[in-house]
Design a protein around this motif. Sequence first.
Motif, short mmCIF file in Angstrom:
data_model
loop_
_atom_site.label_atom_id
_atom_site.label_comp_id
_atom_site.label_asym_id
_atom_site.label_seq_id
_atom_site.Cartn_x
_atom_site.Cartn_y
_atom_site.Cartn_z
N LEU A 1 16.27 87.55 -35.35
CA LEU A 1 15.48 86.38 -35.03
C LEU A 1 16.69 85.38 -35.10
CD1 LEU A 1 12.36 86.83 -37.33
CD2 LEU A 1 12.46 87.19 -34.89
N ILE B 1 15.83 92.09 -39.65
CA ILE B 1 14.90 91.03 -39.09
C ILE B 1 15.22 89.69 -38.83
CG2 ILE B 1 12.76 90.60 -38.44
CD1 ILE B 1 11.96 93.20 -40.02
N LEU B 2 15.99 89.02 -39.89
CA LEU B 2 16.74 87.63 -39.57
C LEU B 2 17.73 87.11 -38.94
CD1 LEU B 2 15.75 86.88 -43.33
CD2 LEU B 2 14.64 86.25 -41.67
N ILE C 1 15.98 92.54 -28.29
CA ILE C 1 15.65 92.16 -29.62
C ILE C 1 14.45 93.31 -30.12
CG2 ILE C 1 14.78 90.97 -30.57
CD1 ILE C 1 17.49 89.96 -30.16
N THR C 2 13.44 94.00 -29.22
CA THR C 2 12.30 94.42 -29.43
C THR C 2 13.07 96.02 -29.91
OG1 THR C 2 11.08 93.03 -28.26
CG2 THR C 2 10.59 95.70 -28.56
N ALA D 1 18.51 85.23 -32.02
CA ALA D 1 17.99 85.49 -30.15
C ALA D 1 17.30 84.10 -30.26
CB ALA D 1 16.22 86.33 -30.29
N ALA D 2 17.58 82.93 -31.31
CA ALA D 2 17.25 81.62 -31.68
C ALA D 2 18.87 81.22 -30.98
CB ALA D 2 17.36 81.22 -32.28
N LEU E 1 14.95 96.25 -32.55
CA LEU E 1 14.12 96.23 -33.71
C LEU E 1 13.37 97.66 -33.84
CD1 LEU E 1 12.04 92.22 -33.38
CD2 LEU E 1 13.65 93.72 -35.63
#
Length: 525
Positions: free
Chosen positions: A11, A7-8, A118-119, A14-15, A122
């Motif tokens: 994230l 997950i990290l 991304i979804t 994505a950033a 995940l």
Amino acid sequence: MLKLFYILSLLFFAAYLVRKSLYFLHMMQQNSYRPRRYLRWYFPRQSLRFSWWEWLPLLPLFAVAAGGESVFARGFLAASYLTLCLLYRRPRQKKPLVWTARAKRLCTAALFLLGSMITWLLLSPPHLFIGVGVLLILTYLPLIPVLLGVLFIYPLESAINRRYFRQAQTKLAALSRLTTIGITGSFGKTSVKMILGEILSEKYTTLVTPSSFNTPMGLTRVIREQLRPTHEMFVAEMGAKQRGDIAELCRLTKPRLGIITALGEQHLETFGNIENIAATKFELIQSLPPKGLAILNCDDPLIAAQAKNSPCPVVRYGLSPELDYWAGEINYGAKGCSFLIHGPDQVKVSFQTKLLGRHNVYNILGAAAAAHQLGVSLEEAARAVKTLPPIEHRLQLRQGTADITIIDDAFNSNPLGAQIALEVLASFESGRKILITPGMIELGAKEDQLNREFSQSAALVCDYIILVGKKRIEPLKKGLEDANFPPERWTTVPSLTEAQKQLGLWAEAGDVVLFENDLPDTYSE
């Protein structure tokens, strides 16, 4: 722990990609939101050019291939993208991203597509090897979200553009008293536009398209937002980078009078050859009505050869006495020039201008000829021209610090314009002469040769030369070496900021500095 690191990783990825995509959104805007032009810009300049730390995400992929899924591999992946996010810096930009409604829609679409991916990663995590592979593709091809965003909203943008286009056409059709003048050419069109606007304003209420509003949507915006029923003249600059561009602008504006300033080797990267350039520019003349009027610079042999194909009467201008309007007794100086314009019926009027360079004689001559045909006397034109301020970034004379004279010719350069700029620099009798340039662009297969010839010419005029850029300036360097220009009197720097620092080390009171061309952000190398 494995899931947390996964997950990290997403994230942090994505950033990082959101931050980097803003740069590619900016480049898409500077490429007129055209995917094909965007790709032509991207691959020669960006592909496989990354900082060392941008290769870090490759290492977890090898770790996964060697040992399968592990805390180490996933932890390394998260740490890699955290490093990318913290270290990434957008390239410095001369012209910032403009948050227009279209840019906001594109940004929203790109973020939606990125968020959807991304979804998916995940909620339905694939094998780590596949997941890392997807992330790496987007890491090393960061243009993808913006490119897909353009395609995603294309139907909406097309519908919006068509509606605005029709509204502008309807508005123009309702203004029966309005005369539209179209101006195109490889160079000189912006100057002729501004000069003609000043001359016509002596007698008529005139609207001139601002800045570089020379595209279909640029002109559409001007018509919808600025054109009023009180306007009598509408002067529209028409730009083109490919066949059909001028014809589309003419379908919008329906010009009654068309001016072609010059044809030259500019935008060869998209046109391919000079014949395509000539055909595209003459789309303006072919679009004129039978009772229209073509104003042509017939000192240009390509224009003169095409003039016979005009569907309407032609007015020819240049420096030859055989033409309808011609300039003679030309005297140049560091502060401008004076000349006589000869018109029909043996009329001749003296002109004086602060504008520098031989090309500005042509620009004034073309504008004066067009205005004269529209009912403005040459005497009125001369009065308007005498007070014309220098046109910004086009051989604009200004005073720098420490009593240094600056010739600002930063607007996109072309071979003829560059030679004329050197002529102007050579006309200064006192002070050392310094050139700062990144060279010329969009010249296709001839670009290297033309830049090499330009620097060879510069070596005959200049005392010092500063070349701005990296790989693109190699032909300029070769030209200076061929001309045996002393190596201690020229240097290369990576940016305009560094060029100004170098200028501070070399320049002395009384020197004259020519800034020739200032490349846009899409040509930052």
